[in-house]
Design a protein around this motif. Structure first.
Motif, mmCIF file in Angstrom:
data_model
loop_
_atom_site.group_PDB
_atom_site.id
_atom_site.type_symbol
_atom_site.label_atom_id
_atom_site.label_comp_id
_atom_site.label_asym_id
_atom_site.label_seq_id
_atom_site.Cartn_x
_atom_site.Cartn_y
_atom_site.Cartn_z
ATOM 1 N N ARG A 170 -7.883 -26.040 48.641
ATOM 2 C CA ARG A 170 -7.102 -24.825 48.368
ATOM 3 C C ARG A 170 -7.400 -24.337 46.953
ATOM 4 O O ARG A 170 -7.492 -23.125 46.707
ATOM 5 C CB ARG A 170 -5.610 -25.122 48.525
ATOM 6 N N GLN A 171 -7.575 -25.267 46.016
ATOM 7 C CA GLN A 171 -7.814 -24.893 44.635
ATOM 8 C C GLN A 171 -9.128 -24.136 44.468
ATOM 9 O O GLN A 171 -9.237 -23.247 43.621
ATOM 10 C CB GLN A 171 -7.806 -26.140 43.745
ATOM 11 N N ALA A 172 -10.146 -24.490 45.270
ATOM 12 C CA ALA A 172 -11.422 -23.788 45.183
ATOM 13 C C ALA A 172 -11.258 -22.321 45.561
ATOM 14 O O ALA A 172 -11.853 -21.431 44.935
ATOM 15 C CB ALA A 172 -12.457 -24.458 46.082
ATOM 16 N N LEU A 173 -10.441 -22.068 46.580
ATOM 17 C CA LEU A 173 -10.194 -20.688 46.987
ATOM 18 C C LEU A 173 -9.328 -19.964 45.957
ATOM 19 O O LEU A 173 -9.561 -18.789 45.638
ATOM 20 C CB LEU A 173 -9.537 -20.664 48.363
ATOM 21 N N ASP A 174 -8.336 -20.667 45.421
ATOM 22 C CA ASP A 174 -7.488 -20.076 44.377
ATOM 23 C C ASP A 174 -8.323 -19.730 43.143
ATOM 24 O O ASP A 174 -8.125 -18.669 42.522
ATOM 25 C CB ASP A 174 -6.379 -21.050 43.977
ATOM 26 N N ASP A 175 -9.249 -20.617 42.766
ATOM 27 C CA ASP A 175 -10.089 -20.377 41.599
ATOM 28 C C ASP A 175 -10.968 -19.146 41.813
ATOM 29 O O ASP A 175 -11.208 -18.363 40.878
ATOM 30 C CB ASP A 175 -10.965 -21.587 41.304
ATOM 31 N N PHE A 176 -11.451 -18.981 43.031
ATOM 32 C CA PHE A 176 -12.256 -17.793 43.298
ATOM 33 C C PHE A 176 -11.419 -16.530 43.111
ATOM 34 O O PHE A 176 -11.848 -15.573 42.453
ATOM 35 C CB PHE A 176 -12.822 -17.829 44.720
ATOM 36 N N ALA A 177 -10.220 -16.530 43.683
ATOM 37 C CA ALA A 177 -9.346 -15.355 43.568
ATOM 38 C C ALA A 177 -9.033 -15.048 42.108
ATOM 39 O O ALA A 177 -8.959 -13.876 41.708
ATOM 40 C CB ALA A 177 -8.059 -15.578 44.356
#
Length: 287
Positions: A170-177
């Motif tokens: 989830r953090q990888a997607l949050d970091d992208f956003a």
């Protein structure tokens, strides 16, 4: 593996090896030192027993195939040192050559479930703009190769027989956003379009493609792809660590399945989660 499954695999691979070697039952029986009737029994669909270990070994030697392959313990039929060398190996090549490997492995695994842990965002859902940014510092032919790979994987995912599970933190997607890490210089408008594109594709392709998010604070996985029961590959950056033996593939499959069990955002809830990330871009959401 069930014993009956092992017998069926042995029978099929024995017949396949005999046909490829151009040897009939009488000829193989003579080489192995058994009666022709024994081989006929082993090749019979009604047979439910494996031969003795020494007989299987003699058959494998006579046909120049791996004993483990005959018994369904590996997908590689090479002998001795060759199969030991090939059971785990590193594929190092240019990005374009690696792309061909990936395409071939996907084609070979058609009809099997593909399990995939991406290194950042899943290749299937990347926009051309995201790819151009990600590969902006490399040669043009490598950027084109990456785009071709993404298009190929998306086309594969759209096939009706496809079954693919993707699991990322989830953090990888949050970091992208948030434009964190490697995405720091990617414009907010492009990040917004990427998230929207991912959301639309997932909605289109679900349930053939299912994307789960795990908590990266609790669990970790290296980038990984499992091509059904055929092979698994760990992505090392410029190369792949490729596993061909059944036990290695099963171990990595268990690892992936545990990621799915640990997921904090299930696939059916992904679109809502991405919608929450999109709300962080008010200047685009209001349009």
């Amino acid at each position: 593996m069930d014993r009956r499954d092992t017998v069926e695999i042995f029978r099929a691979r024995l017949a396949e090896s005999m046909e490829r070697a151009g040897i009939n039952r009488s000829g193989l029986a003579k080489r192995v030192g058994v009666d022709r009737s024994t081989l006929s029994q082993l090749l019979s669909p009604d047979n439910e027993r494996l031969p003795r270990a020494d007989t299987v070994a003699a058959i494998a030697s006579a046909l120049q195939v791996s004993l483990d392959w005959l018994l369904g313990l590996t997908q590689q039929e090479q002998l001795g040192a060759e199969i030991l060398q090939r059971s785990v190996h590193i594929t190092e090549a240019s990005r374009a050559a690696v792309d061909r490997n990936i395409a071939e492995w996907h084609t070979e695994a058609a009809g099997y479930k593909i399990r995939y842990v991406p290194s950042n965002l899943p290749d299937q859902v990347k926009t051309p703009e995201t790819l151009a940014y990600e590969h902006g510092v490399v040669e043009a032919f490598e950027r084109d190769s990456a785009l071709e790979r993404t298009q190929d994987q998306l086309a594969y995912t759209r096939r009706p027989e496809t079954d693919i599970e993707i699991c990322m933190s989830r953090q990888a997607l949050d970091d992208f956003a948030a434009g964190a890490g490697i995405w720091h210089d990617l414009a907010p408008a492009l990040r917004y379009e990427q998230l929207r594109y991912m959301q639309q594709l997932h909605g289109e392709l679900y349930p053939r493609m299912r994307l789960y998010l795990f908590d990266g604070r609790r669990v970790y996985s290296a980038p990984l792809t499992i091509f059904g029961p055929l092979r698994a590959s760990l992505f090392l950056g410029q190369s792949f660590f490729v596993f061909n033996t059944t036990e290695h593939i099963r171990t990595l499959t268990r690892h992936f399945d545990q990621l799915i069990r640990d997921a904090i955002v299930q696939s059916h809830a992904l679109d809502d989660y991405v919608e929450g990330l999109l709300s962080r871009f008010p200047e685009h959401t209001a349009q």
